[in-house]
Each structure stands twice: as C-alpha cells, then as structure tokens.
Design a protein around this motif. Structure first.
Motif, PDB file in Angstrom:
ATOM      1  N   ARG A  67       0.809  -1.228   0.000  1.00 46.56           N
ATOM      2  CA  ARG A  67       0.000   0.000   0.000  1.00 46.56           C
ATOM      3  C   ARG A  67       0.836   1.269   0.000  1.00 46.56           C
ATOM      4  O   ARG A  67       1.815   1.363   0.728  1.00 46.56           O
ATOM      5  CB  ARG A  67      -0.845   0.078   1.276  1.00 46.56           C
ATOM      6  N   VAL A  74      -8.090   8.367   4.029  1.00 43.31           N
ATOM      7  CA  VAL A  74      -8.434   7.559   2.849  1.00 43.31           C
ATOM      8  C   VAL A  74      -9.889   7.798   2.463  1.00 43.31           C
ATOM      9  O   VAL A  74     -10.801   7.477   3.219  1.00 43.31           O
ATOM     10  CB  VAL A  74      -8.222   6.054   3.128  1.00 43.31           C
ATOM     11  N   ARG A  77      -9.993   4.104  -2.882  1.00 39.69           N
ATOM     12  CA  ARG A  77      -8.823   3.272  -3.167  1.00 39.69           C
ATOM     13  C   ARG A  77      -8.778   2.907  -4.645  1.00 39.69           C
ATOM     14  O   ARG A  77      -9.818   2.757  -5.289  1.00 39.69           O
ATOM     15  CB  ARG A  77      -8.882   1.954  -2.387  1.00 39.69           C
ATOM     16  N   THR A 137      -6.409   9.327  -1.970  1.00 42.98           N
ATOM     17  CA  THR A 137      -6.571   8.009  -2.592  1.00 42.98           C
ATOM     18  C   THR A 137      -5.461   7.073  -2.141  1.00 42.98           C
ATOM     19  O   THR A 137      -4.282   7.375  -2.297  1.00 42.98           O
ATOM     20  CB  THR A 137      -6.520   8.120  -4.134  1.00 42.98           C
ATOM     21  N   GLU A 138      -5.860   5.956  -1.566  1.00 43.40           N
ATOM     22  CA  GLU A 138      -4.876   4.928  -1.235  1.00 43.40           C
ATOM     23  C   GLU A 138      -4.701   4.044  -2.468  1.00 43.40           C
ATOM     24  O   GLU A 138      -5.691   3.629  -3.080  1.00 43.40           O
ATOM     25  CB  GLU A 138      -5.356   4.079  -0.055  1.00 43.40           C
ATOM     26  N   ALA A 164     -12.617  -0.896  -3.227  1.00 41.63           N
ATOM     27  CA  ALA A 164     -11.895   0.080  -4.052  1.00 41.63           C
ATOM     28  C   ALA A 164     -12.833   0.671  -5.084  1.00 41.63           C
ATOM     29  O   ALA A 164     -13.835   0.058  -5.462  1.00 41.63           O
ATOM     30  CB  ALA A 164     -10.710  -0.593  -4.736  1.00 41.63           C
TER      31      ALA A 164
END
Ligand SMILES: [Zn+2]
Length: 380
Positions: A67, A74, A77, A137-138, A164
């Motif tokens: 990650r 967050v 994703r 955004t992860e 996500a």
C-alpha cells in the motif's frame, strides 16, 4: 519518474523466478508456484517504502498487498492488480533465463504478466519516492495468485480485501483500456436411448442419432439466433459443440450420448438464461436431451462503465479516446462481481502470451510504466 532501467531490471529478475501455477505442475513436483515471486516482490515493495501484507487465498498461496497511503484520510482506493502465476511449458527451464535482444525481453511471463507486474510496481514506487503522494486516494498493488487456473486470488480478494473505486487488472492489452469481455458457460447435454444388438437396431433406440439432431439444431438455428444479439465492444455471443461421446462398438445400438458446449456470453446473459433458451429450443424442435451437471465454474462477462471518472482519467493518461473489448478472461470479472469496478490494462500483446518464445517490447513496457505513473500522479 520511474527509470526505464528499474522496470526492465525488475522484469528480468521476475522472469528468473519460477512461478508456474501448481495446477500445471506434475504431481509431487516440489516447486512452490507463485509464492517465491510474492516473497520477492514483498521485500522489494517494503524497501521502496510501501506497507506490505500477505493475504492467504489458499493454503500456502497468498496475495501480496503493498500500500501507498495518501497524505490525508483515505477517501477512495485504487488497485493495481496483476497476477503472479504463469503457465508452464516442457522447456520451462530455458524460459527462466531471460534474454534481452532487439528491443525485446524474452522469457516465460515476459508479457503474461510479469511485464505488467514490473510496470505497475515500478510506477507505484516512483510515486512513493517522489514524496508527492495522492491526497485522499490509497493505492494498493495487489499481486494475485492463481489467475491462470481458478482465479482463487481475485475471488478471495473480492470477498475479503479492502473495497476500491477501481481495480486496474494487469494483462497485456497493448496499452488499451479494456472495459468489457465475454463470459463463458460450459454445459453438457445427454441423450438417452435403449441398447440392442446391432443386427436388430429396430429393437433399440439410438442415442447417437438423437444427439446428431440436437447438434444440428445448436450449430444452425441456435447459432443463427445468437447472431441477432450484439454488443458494441464485443459483437455477438457464440456457441460451439466441442466434443461428442457415445456408444461403445459398431454392433451395439448406443444407449447414451453426451456433448459438451462452449457458450460465450454477453454482459446481461447468465448461465441460467442460457440453459432456459436451450431447453426451449429443444422443445420447439421436439428433441429430448438433459443437462448434465458439469463442475466447472462459469466465467462471468465483464462490463464496466467507461464513463466512470477514474476510467476516464486512465484513458486520458493512456491517450485513448475510447475503451475496448477483448476475447480472453482474467481476474477482472471476479473483482467486478465483488463490487469493485474493474478495467484491464497493461503493456505487451496477448498474442505472445503462453507461447514458446514469449516476449514483450521494452518500448511498451516503458510506455506502460509512464502511463500508470501519470495516472497516479493525477490522483494527487
Ligand atoms: Zn494473464
């Protein structure tokens, strides 16, 4: 920027690591599938500053999650999701010695799909190194196990992994953004007759003859009716009677006959729907055949909305005006079925996948890395 040489070096290292899906190894073979690749990449990602964890999808077979957390909280994703396994070939050991000649890298997995693995991870590490990470955004690099056989890795992730807004599944798409592919349903039909001596066929009922009529109707009427359906990216669904088995020897009237059918489906078609229409077709033609239960997972079709903002961003980074459809399967449908919108993207050409001299062009590899990096930087 990710340097071209870092992607190339990573790919050369990856090709040298054995990664044949255990389903394709002979019984008793001690090789451990894609586990060595996952361990190597985990260490590589950790050194590059990513948070690494493993997610066991099957005994001894773990998806790798690496990650890059955003600078703020967050809010969404994005997954970069190539598979880690490869198919095998008799001359496997030769293919584990990567070669670099004439702008190409040759070796097992070069295009399917270690090229994508190298491009995706290099691009992510370049973003991590740059110090300007996405704000909300992860991004998770997800190395999936078992794509080439049962898609255990993506099925497991879809149930247990973090949600996500988009998964970019790594396969060699010639850097096109793929939003659709057909599904596949395998079915078996059986006709039953009554055996009798070959000298007195009128005393029996010939199951092979009955099946011959069924095959005829499937390959003519049914195939023609499928042509009237069409999808803008995928064309029409198809049917193929792929095998037939019935009877034992010339002087016995056959009591049983079985065919296998490969039916490629469009988005919106289901296995239950296919069974219903074949049943209705046979009834209309006054033919009798039963479905056998075949224990093979159907592959769902893929259809992701090309208008999703993240898909549009990827298209812009790749300088593509529209998305495309393809004819092969991958990990995208299992992820999409789990509620994660999925597209397929990567360097290389599927035409070179699974071949005896599998290769990828270095130019495509570099361009793919640059596109992915540009896309991720756009998330800042
Ligand atoms: Zn693949």
């Amino acid at each position: 920027m990710a340097t071209a040489s870092s992607t190339v070096r990573l790919l050369l290292d990856l090709i040298a690591l054995p990664s044949v899906n255990p389903a394709f190894l002979p019984a008793g073979d001690a090789r451990t599938g894609e586990a060595g690749v996952a361990a190597f990449l985990g260490e590589y990602a950790r050194r590059g500053g990513l948070a690494v964890e493993f997610q066991e999808a099957a005994p001894g077979r773990s998806n790798l999650l690496a990650r890059l957390t955003p600078s703020g909280p967050v809010k969404q994703r994005v997954l970069l999701a190539p598979h880690l396994d490869t198919v095998g070939l008799p001359a496997l050991d030769l293919l584990l010695r990567p070669k670099m000649t004439k702008g190409r890298i040759t070796g097992r997995g070069a295009c399917d799909t270690k090229g994508c693995v190298a491009a995706m991870l290099s691009a992510l590490l370049a973003v991590a190194k740059s110090g300007t990470r996405p704000t909300e955004t992860e991004i998770i690099f997800v190395g999936l196990v078992d794509e080439e056989n049962g898609q255990t890795g993506s099925r497991h992730y879809a149930q247990h992994g973090p949600r996500a807004a988009l998964a970019i599944v790594g396969e060699p798409t010639r850097l096109e953004v793929v939003t659709a592919h057909k599904g596949d349903v395998w079915l078996q039909l059986k006709t039953l007759g009554r055996s009798a001596h070959g000298a007195t066929p009128h005393l029996g009922r010939n199951a092979v003859h009955a099946m011959a009529r069924v095959v005829e109707v499937l390959e003519t009427d049914y195939a023609a009716s499928l042509k009237s359906r069409s999808h803008p990216l995928l064309g029409s669904p198809t049917v193929n009677v792929g095998s037939i088995r019935g009877g034992t020897q010339p002087n016995i009237v056959p009591a049983e006959c079985v065919i296998s059918i490969d039916r490629r489906t469009l988005p919106g078609e289901s296995e239950a729907g296919v069974r219903r229409e074949i049943t209705a077709l046979l009834r209309r033609h006054k033919l009798k055949a039963e479905f056998e239960n075949l224990r093979l997972a159907a592959c769902h079709p893929l259809e992701t909305d090309p208008g999703l903002p993240l898909v549009q961003s990827l298209c812009r980074a790749a300088e593509r005006k529209r998305t495309v459809g393809v004819h092969y399967f991958c990990d995208a449908p299992p992820l999409a079925a789990g509620g994660i919108p999925s597209v397929v993207f990567g360097p290389g050409d599927i035409a070179q996948a699974h071949t005896a001299d599998e290769w990828i062009s270095i130019a495509s590899l570099e361009r793919g890395t640059a596109i992915l990096e540009k896309f991720m930087r756009g998330l800042a």
